[in-house]
Design an enzyme around this catalytic site. Sequence first.
Site, PDB file in Angstrom:
ATOM      1  N   ALA A 138       0.827  -1.185   0.000  1.00 38.17           N
ATOM      2  CA  ALA A 138       0.000   0.000   0.000  1.00 38.17           C
ATOM      3  C   ALA A 138       0.876   1.255   0.000  1.00 38.17           C
ATOM      4  O   ALA A 138       1.394   1.602  -1.044  1.00 38.17           O
ATOM      5  CB  ALA A 138      -0.935  -0.032   1.190  1.00 38.17           C
ATOM      6  N   CYS A 139       1.100   1.885   1.110  1.00 35.37           N
ATOM      7  CA  CYS A 139       1.885   3.107   1.317  1.00 35.37           C
ATOM      8  C   CYS A 139       1.017   4.354   1.408  1.00 35.37           C
ATOM      9  O   CYS A 139       0.020   4.470   0.716  1.00 35.37           O
ATOM     10  CB  CYS A 139       2.917   3.384   0.211  1.00 35.37           C
ATOM     11  SG  CYS A 139       4.263   2.223   0.164  1.00 35.37           S
TER      12      CYS A 139
END
Length: 360
Positions: free
Chosen positions: A126-127
């Site tokens: 994700a991030c």
Amino acid sequence: MKTFLGLILVFIVFSFNVVESKNAMPAKRYKVNLDDDPMTRWVPLLENFDRSLLLDAIDSLLKQYVKNDELIALAEIIAHDLDKYISQPYADEMRGISKFYKAELGKVVLGNLAYDASAWNTVGKACTSIVTIDKTGGIIHGRNLDYGAGDELRTITTEVEFHRSGKTLFIGTTYVGYVGLLTAEKVNAFTISGDERDTGYLWENILSALTKGWPTMLMAREVITNAENFESAIEMLQKAKTIAPMYFIVGGVKPHEGAIIVRDRWGAINVTRMDDTYKWFVVETNYDPWNPPPSSDDRRDPAIKLMEEIGQNQMNPENLYKVLSTSPILNPTTTYTTVMSAKNTSLYHTMVRWDHPNEN
Ligand SMILES: *[C@@H]1O[C@H](CO)[C@@H](O)[C@H](O)[C@H]1NC(C)=O
Ligand SMILES: *[C@@H]1O[C@H](CO)[C@@H](O)[C@H](O)[C@H]1NC(C)=O
């Protein structure tokens, strides 16, 4: 009797949680001297980590993202002809790491290509990146790096100070054995973080892509090394050819110097600046800024809500860290959180997220 059993159960669950709960830990910092031979410049860092830690992390990443037999073939081809595919000093740095650990060169190279080999696949990645300004207009940049194989990567998360001629040129956060950067600060100039952007790109095409474009994390290190300021960093990040698409989030030193660069493999398709969005911050997770995030993975709206609750007047590094530490922005795959500011080098701080929420 039922109540008694219930109490025992609560007690067991409670003690289990106490034993299991872990704290975020600061990442250790090491120096890499760019005046040293690329073959040996990482050794002062590598000495602190057992080879099995690196090999376990690479194996775990590769198992998750690509099929093994296909990989072995690819690793052999790249390692056999490394200079054709990877430019200097990165090829020699990878050789030096492989030599130090007595690890196959192909494996070290594949570890370094993991992002490019897996940007088509969302499994466990994700991030979040945020660039914001405090009440005086000072820029703060924060990011969570989320990735599958979390525990193996948490174990090998480090901060690295890159020196040249006795001075700190830039600081980055990386995993041991990875020479590229997805989180970094050029001292007194700009900060940069990369968030994954998915497309239908297939890893089998990596070999041909390698001869025409940069592995994404190496390109980011090139920009950190060569760009002089916020605008030149944006320009380089727009133009370079990379193997995989990516969002780059850049912070500068002057008020409103915050931007999201939306890239496909051949270059930028859009640059969204702070003034185009919420005026005092930009938030990027893993979706194009002009589209709403999917309801199955909306970390953007909760982040915006938290930012607005805090407000520009109360914004500071601690409060930005709190935003990045709130679920669902902090999630089971978060490996580390970095908060940084190009103007203030001593602020640069990475916490390894052993305190991530568990998977349900
Ligand atoms: C990029 O997208 C933003 C919306 O995210 C928009 O405001 C801006 O005008 C776009 N920039 C360009 C150069 O197209
Ligand atoms: C820079 O950051 C450090 C660490 O957070 C802080 O103590 C210091 O006051 C900051 N300096 C300036 C000029 O903001």
